[in-house]
Design a protein around this motif. Sequence first.
Motif, PDB file in Angstrom:
ATOM      1  N   GLN A  12      11.068  -1.500 -15.089  1.00 47.09           N
ATOM      2  CA  GLN A  12      11.268  -2.189 -16.369  1.00 47.09           C
ATOM      3  C   GLN A  12      10.732  -3.617 -16.320  1.00 47.09           C
ATOM      4  N   LEU A  13      11.021  -4.262 -15.217  1.00 42.87           N
ATOM      5  CA  LEU A  13      10.571  -5.645 -15.032  1.00 42.87           C
ATOM      6  C   LEU A  13       9.036  -5.709 -15.042  1.00 42.87           C
ATOM      7  N   LEU A  14       8.419  -4.757 -14.359  1.00 44.60           N
ATOM      8  CA  LEU A  14       6.953  -4.726 -14.295  1.00 44.60           C
ATOM      9  C   LEU A  14       6.364  -4.431 -15.670  1.00 44.60           C
ATOM     10  N   ASN A  15       6.961  -3.464 -16.369  1.00 49.85           N
ATOM     11  CA  ASN A  15       6.461  -3.137 -17.709  1.00 49.85           C
ATOM     12  C   ASN A  15       6.596  -4.321 -18.657  1.00 49.85           C
ATOM     13  N   THR A  16       7.726  -5.002 -18.566  1.00 50.99           N
ATOM     14  CA  THR A  16       7.931  -6.178 -19.420  1.00 50.99           C
ATOM     15  C   THR A  16       6.879  -7.239 -19.123  1.00 50.99           C
ATOM     16  N   ALA A  17       6.619  -7.455 -17.844  1.00 50.67           N
ATOM     17  CA  ALA A  17       5.635  -8.474 -17.455  1.00 50.67           C
ATOM     18  C   ALA A  17       4.253  -8.108 -17.992  1.00 50.67           C
ATOM     19  N   GLU A  18       3.910  -6.844 -17.893  1.00 51.86           N
ATOM     20  CA  GLU A  18       2.587  -6.409 -18.371  1.00 51.86           C
ATOM     21  C   GLU A  18       2.474  -6.559 -19.888  1.00 51.86           C
TER      22      GLU A  18
ATOM     23  N   LEU B 237      -2.149  -6.685  -9.689  1.00 51.24           N
ATOM     24  CA  LEU B 237      -1.278  -6.672  -8.527  1.00 51.24           C
ATOM     25  C   LEU B 237      -1.208  -5.235  -8.013  1.00 51.24           C
ATOM     26  N   ALA B 238      -1.744  -5.029  -6.822  1.00 55.64           N
ATOM     27  CA  ALA B 238      -1.767  -3.666  -6.261  1.00 55.64           C
ATOM     28  C   ALA B 238      -0.460  -3.395  -5.537  1.00 55.64           C
ATOM     29  N   LEU B 239       0.321  -2.510  -6.139  1.00 60.48           N
ATOM     30  CA  LEU B 239       1.679  -2.229  -5.662  1.00 60.48           C
ATOM     31  C   LEU B 239       1.829  -0.732  -5.511  1.00 60.48           C
ATOM     32  N   ASN B 240       2.241  -0.281  -4.354  1.00 55.78           N
ATOM     33  CA  ASN B 240       2.235   1.157  -4.085  1.00 55.78           C
ATOM     34  C   ASN B 240       0.862   1.697  -4.469  1.00 55.78           C
ATOM     35  N   TYR B 241      -0.152   0.957  -4.049  1.00 50.62           N
ATOM     36  CA  TYR B 241      -1.529   1.313  -4.366  1.00 50.62           C
ATOM     37  C   TYR B 241      -2.189   1.948  -3.146  1.00 50.62           C
TER      38      TYR B 241
ATOM     39  N   ILE C 169      -1.631  -2.305 -10.596  1.00 54.17           N
ATOM     40  CA  ILE C 169      -2.379  -1.107 -10.246  1.00 54.17           C
ATOM     41  C   ILE C 169      -1.644  -0.445  -9.079  1.00 54.17           C
ATOM     42  N   GLY C 170      -1.616   0.886  -9.110  1.00 57.53           N
ATOM     43  CA  GLY C 170      -0.823   1.613  -8.126  1.00 57.53           C
ATOM     44  C   GLY C 170       0.171   2.492  -8.846  1.00 57.53           C
ATOM     45  N   ASN C 171       0.900   3.229  -8.074  1.00 57.51           N
ATOM     46  CA  ASN C 171       1.822   4.189  -8.663  1.00 57.51           C
ATOM     47  C   ASN C 171       3.179   3.534  -8.899  1.00 57.51           C
ATOM     48  N   LYS C 172       3.494   3.314 -10.191  1.00 58.21           N
ATOM     49  CA  LYS C 172       4.729   2.606 -10.523  1.00 58.21           C
ATOM     50  C   LYS C 172       5.923   3.560 -10.489  1.00 58.21           C
ATOM     51  N   ASN C 173       6.335   3.957  -9.311  1.00 53.29           N
ATOM     52  CA  ASN C 173       7.520   4.826  -9.277  1.00 53.29           C
ATOM     53  C   ASN C 173       8.644   4.156  -8.494  1.00 53.29           C
ATOM     54  N   PHE C 174       8.973   2.965  -8.911  1.00 59.94           N
ATOM     55  CA  PHE C 174      10.015   2.193  -8.234  1.00 59.94           C
ATOM     56  C   PHE C 174      11.362   2.438  -8.918  1.00 59.94           C
ATOM     57  N   SER C 175      12.335   1.607  -8.572  1.00 61.20           N
ATOM     58  CA  SER C 175      13.637   1.744  -9.235  1.00 61.20           C
ATOM     59  C   SER C 175      13.454   1.481 -10.735  1.00 61.20           C
TER      60      SER C 175
ATOM     61  N   SER D 187       0.834  -1.210   0.000  1.00 62.96           N
ATOM     62  CA  SER D 187       0.000   0.000   0.000  1.00 62.96           C
ATOM     63  C   SER D 187       0.869   1.261   0.000  1.00 62.96           C
ATOM     64  N   THR D 188       0.239   2.380  -0.319  1.00 61.03           N
ATOM     65  CA  THR D 188       0.979   3.652  -0.283  1.00 61.03           C
ATOM     66  C   THR D 188       1.435   3.947   1.150  1.00 61.03           C
ATOM     67  N   GLU D 189       0.779   3.349   2.127  1.00 63.05           N
ATOM     68  CA  GLU D 189       1.156   3.561   3.535  1.00 63.05           C
ATOM     69  C   GLU D 189       2.261   2.602   3.986  1.00 63.05           C
ATOM     70  N   ASN D 190       2.480   1.537   3.239  1.00 61.79           N
ATOM     71  CA  ASN D 190       3.485   0.558   3.660  1.00 61.79           C
ATOM     72  C   ASN D 190       4.925   1.096   3.579  1.00 61.79           C
ATOM     73  N   TRP D 191       5.097   2.269   2.958  1.00 52.38           N
ATOM     74  CA  TRP D 191       6.435   2.889   2.944  1.00 52.38           C
ATOM     75  C   TRP D 191       6.865   3.292   4.355  1.00 52.38           C
ATOM     76  N   LYS D 192       5.903   3.321   5.275  1.00 54.59           N
ATOM     77  CA  LYS D 192       6.237   3.700   6.656  1.00 54.59           C
ATOM     78  C   LYS D 192       6.926   2.558   7.401  1.00 54.59           C
ATOM     79  N   ARG D 193       7.080   1.423   6.776  1.00 55.85           N
ATOM     80  CA  ARG D 193       7.733   0.285   7.431  1.00 55.85           C
ATOM     81  C   ARG D 193       9.256   0.423   7.402  1.00 55.85           C
ATOM     82  N   PRO D 194       9.953  -0.369   8.213  1.00 56.99           N
ATOM     83  CA  PRO D 194      11.423  -0.308   8.176  1.00 56.99           C
ATOM     84  C   PRO D 194      11.951  -0.629   6.777  1.00 56.99           C
TER      85      PRO D 194
END
Length: 224
Positions: free
Chosen positions: A107-113, A126-130, A96-102, A57-64
């Motif tokens: 690239q890996l996610l785009n290729t998979a899609e 797959l809800a990622l940074n959603y 689904i979610g904001n794809k602003n990862f490394s 989730s967008t809130e999971n960035w608060k984790r270690p």
Amino acid sequence: MNPLNHVAIIMDGNGRWGLKHKNSRNAGHKAGLITVEKVIKETIRNKIGFLTLYAFSTENWKRPKKEINFLFSLLESFLNNRLDELHKQNIKLKIIGNKNFSKKLNQLLNTAEKKTLKNKKLQINLALNYGSKFELLNAFKNLQKNKAKINEKNLRKYLQTADVPDPDLLIRTGNTKRLSNFLLWQLAYSEIFFEKKLWPEFNVKDYNKIIKKYKIIKRNFGKI
Ligand code: IPE
Ligand code: IPE
Ligand code: MG
């Protein structure tokens, strides 16, 4: 019997399971991946067309940071190891979610899609940074930018689930009764099942029990 086209799942409880059984939250995330595979298989067996999995989730960035890094390394190796297999099984993967990862992960996610775009048997969202609030705000911003009339039909076009029917069924494992910013708009009329078991303990039998119960619910949609 109610038709079942779309199941959404909040896969919660990995950390607690890991701590209890292996003294490590990350071990719970690893174990949770096995449940993911089983549930995907069973979703296909039940001829369900859409499966939306809340993974980060967008809130999971608060984790270690250490836990976050582990989660994304798990995702990376899952895609590297399983993508061909998913593709062979005619599964379409959509993020689904904001794809602003490394850059590498994006690239890996785009290729998979891209690779699985035309697959027809099952669509996995797959809800990622959603986060649902982010999604809705973004949709309203887009409506405004395009000077589109604000109505349900137009709003839907700008949701990340634009081409996906709303979930018929939401399952949340992990013995917690909340939505945690997941699909707030789309779940307006979904049947909701809160499951006591932690995600790594959730099995095919539990899944089918819920599906069976769902099928006989009287769904009113406001009617009588
Ligand atoms: C859900 O399990 C998976 C993610 C949020 C990535 P948790 O990690 O939230 O597990 P608990 O709720 O702490 O047990
Ligand atoms: C919801 O679980 C998010 C995912 C399963 C990815 P959380 O464990 O993050 O939810 P809260 O913080 O307990 O509400
Ligand atoms: Mg949790």
